[in-house]
Design an enzyme around this catalytic site. Structure first.
Site, short mmCIF file in Angstrom:
data_model
loop_
_atom_site.label_atom_id
_atom_site.label_comp_id
_atom_site.label_asym_id
_atom_site.label_seq_id
_atom_site.Cartn_x
_atom_site.Cartn_y
_atom_site.Cartn_z
N ALA A 1 0.84 -1.05 0.16
CA ALA A 1 0.24 -0.03 0.09
C ALA A 1 0.69 1.12 -0.14
CB ALA A 1 -0.86 0.47 1.11
N ARG B 1 -1.93 0.53 7.34
CA ARG B 1 -0.50 0.54 9.03
C ARG B 1 0.10 1.71 8.22
NH1 ARG B 1 -1.41 -4.73 7.17
NH2 ARG B 1 -2.76 -5.68 8.15
N GLN C 1 0.91 -6.18 -3.90
CA GLN C 1 -0.95 -6.47 -2.95
C GLN C 1 -1.52 -5.48 -2.90
OE1 GLN C 1 1.10 -7.54 1.69
NE2 GLN C 1 2.23 -6.32 0.31
N ASP D 1 -5.39 -1.42 -6.58
CA ASP D 1 -6.20 0.05 -6.44
C ASP D 1 -5.71 -0.39 -8.33
OD1 ASP D 1 -3.61 0.34 -6.72
OD2 ASP D 1 -2.36 1.12 -5.03
N HIS E 1 -3.42 -9.74 -4.60
CA HIS E 1 -5.17 -9.60 -3.84
C HIS E 1 -6.14 -9.37 -4.61
CE1 HIS E 1 -2.44 -9.04 0.03
NE2 HIS E 1 -2.67 -9.85 -0.64
N ASN F 1 10.91 0.86 2.74
CA ASN F 1 9.74 2.02 3.31
C ASN F 1 10.07 2.40 4.89
OD1 ASN F 1 7.10 0.65 4.07
ND2 ASN F 1 7.60 -0.12 5.44
P1 NAD Z 1 0.25 -1.31 5.40
O1 NAD Z 1 -0.37 -0.64 5.25
O2 NAD Z 1 0.66 -3.22 5.97
O3 NAD Z 1 2.06 -0.43 5.14
C1 NAD Z 1 1.98 -0.40 4.15
C2 NAD Z 1 3.55 0.29 4.51
O4 NAD Z 1 3.63 1.70 3.35
C3 NAD Z 1 3.88 1.69 6.01
O5 NAD Z 1 4.99 0.51 6.79
C4 NAD Z 1 4.46 2.73 5.72
O6 NAD Z 1 5.32 3.50 6.40
C5 NAD Z 1 5.12 2.25 3.86
N1 NAD Z 1 5.03 3.94 3.39
C6 NAD Z 1 3.44 4.45 3.29
N2 NAD Z 1 3.55 5.46 2.52
C7 NAD Z 1 5.06 5.54 1.69
C8 NAD Z 1 5.80 6.26 1.40
N3 NAD Z 1 5.34 6.99 0.23
N4 NAD Z 1 7.33 5.82 1.04
C9 NAD Z 1 7.79 4.77 1.90
N5 NAD Z 1 6.52 4.16 2.67
C10 NAD Z 1 5.69 4.46 2.72
O7 NAD Z 1 0.54 -1.99 3.61
P2 NAD Z 1 0.59 -3.71 2.84
O8 NAD Z 1 1.97 -4.08 3.53
O9 NAD Z 1 0.34 -3.45 1.85
O10 NAD Z 1 -0.69 -4.65 3.23
C11 NAD Z 1 -1.80 -4.18 3.56
C12 NAD Z 1 -2.69 -4.77 2.82
O11 NAD Z 1 -4.08 -3.60 2.20
C13 NAD Z 1 -2.02 -5.55 1.40
O12 NAD Z 1 -2.88 -6.46 1.33
C14 NAD Z 1 -3.45 -4.51 0.44
O13 NAD Z 1 -3.64 -5.80 -0.65
C15 NAD Z 1 -3.93 -4.28 0.93
N6 NAD Z 1 -4.47 -2.62 0.68
C16 NAD Z 1 -4.23 -2.09 -1.07
C17 NAD Z 1 -4.58 -0.82 -1.04
C18 NAD Z 1 -4.32 0.06 -2.77
O14 NAD Z 1 -4.45 -1.09 -3.14
N7 NAD Z 1 -3.48 1.07 -2.38
C19 NAD Z 1 -4.25 0.26 0.37
C20 NAD Z 1 -4.37 -0.56 1.41
C21 NAD Z 1 -3.91 -1.17 1.42
#
Ligand code: NAD
Length: 255
Positions: free
Chosen positions: A28, A40, A107, A110, A127, A226
């Site tokens: 994400a 998160r 994952q 979008d 996903h 990250n």
């Molecule tokens: P997560 O939310 O658990 O972790 C995202 C990480 O990205 C965080 O640790 C954060 O510190 C980091 N981050 C955020 N913005 C950043 C940036 N600009 N530069 C550097 N780091 C940055 O996400 P995850 O591990 O992908 O797990 C979440 C689940 O939720 C996934 O399974 C996914 O399918 C889903 N999800 C998808 C979307 C999407 O499609 N955009 C959005 C939210 C959640």
């Protein structure tokens, strides 16, 4: 812990140049700069509203029409359908265009990697995608816009037009299995990777979070990009903390 923990974009670019099989995993975090909140991170959907994580299980969606009505309402307003790819998505597409990417596993649901120019052949949306709907009974699929038109026309919980079953976005909820073919392809690529880049993911959602471990087990290098710590930072060959929209273009420019 690995010996080399250098964090300069140029170093990672050098590793990309000397690798035959580069695998990228995104989460994400790569889409927050397109205006889609993560789960998160500090501004994440679940950080701000912890109860939402429990309600994300498929069993609630199946059991409760009110949950489905709410889901369709929020899908109709989901920022993912209006968001544009950012510099981070484009940098990964460029990495592929320049012949340096074996497989992109995302994952994210979008669809922004594909919109940025990553090819469907080398992209696994593990996903699923909000850009399609699926019937949970007969498997009928179609473009999300078609289902959303029905919602906007007044159907609060549109049923499958083929079998009357429950429709949902073609995404994998908690409690649903991943598509076996997608998981196999991602695992095989991770096993064969000589360089694995984990980008914008907290590495906490399984079985995807296990992919970098598979790469390490087979002597691949691991780079984590990250903003916040992840459980695998201590085993990575390099950890880069900057904003992805800046770090990724810097790496790709140096390749
Ligand atoms: P997560 O939310 O658990 O972790 C995202 C990480 O990205 C965080 O640790 C954060 O510190 C980091 N981050 C955020 N913005 C950043 C940036 N600009 N530069 C550097 N780091 C940055 O996400 P995850 O591990 O992908 O797990 C979440 C689940 O939720 C996934 O399974 C996914 O399918 C889903 N999800 C998808 C979307 C999407 O499609 N955009 C959005 C939210 C959640």
């Amino acid at each position: 812990m690995s010996a080399e923990r250098v964090a300069a974009p140029e170093t990672v670019a050098g590793w990309i140049r000397e690798s035959d099989r580069v695998v990228v995993l995104t989460g994400a975090g790569i889409s927050t700069e397109s205006g889609i909140p993560d789960f998160r991170g500090p501004e994440g959907v679940w950080t701000r509203n912890p109860g939402a994580e429990a309600r994300a299980d498929i069993s609630f969606y199946l059991a409760d029409r009110a949950v489905r009505r709410e889901a369709w309402r929020s899908r109709a307003e989901h920022p993912g359908l209006r968001a544009e790819p950012n510099a981070g998505h484009r940098a990964i597409a460029e990495l592929e265009a320049r012949g340096h990417l074996s497989l992109l596993v995302t994952q994210n649901i979008d669809g922004l990697h594909l919109r940025a120019g990553s090819s469907p052949e080398r992209t696994v949306e593990i996903h699923g995608s909000v850009r399609e709907f699926v019937c949970l009974t007969c498997g009928e699929r179609g473009p999300m816009e078609v289902a959303l038109e029905r919602v906007r026309a007044g159907e609060e919980d549109p049923a499958c037009l083929v079998c009357g079953g429950i429709l949902k976005s073609a995404t994998i909820s908690f409690g649903q299995a991943l598509a076996a073919r997608d998981l196999f392809r991602a695992q095989q690529a991770a096993d064969e990777a000589d360089l694995f880049l984990a980008i914008g993911t907290s590495l906490t959602v399984y079985p995807v979070a296990e992919l970098p471990v598979r790469a390490l087990r087979n002597r691949g290098r691991l780079v984590i990009l990250n903003a916040e710590p992840t459980p695998l930072d201590g085993r990575a060959h390099a950890v880069l903390r900057g904003r992805l929209g800046e770090v990724l273009p810097a790496i790709v420019a140096a390749v």
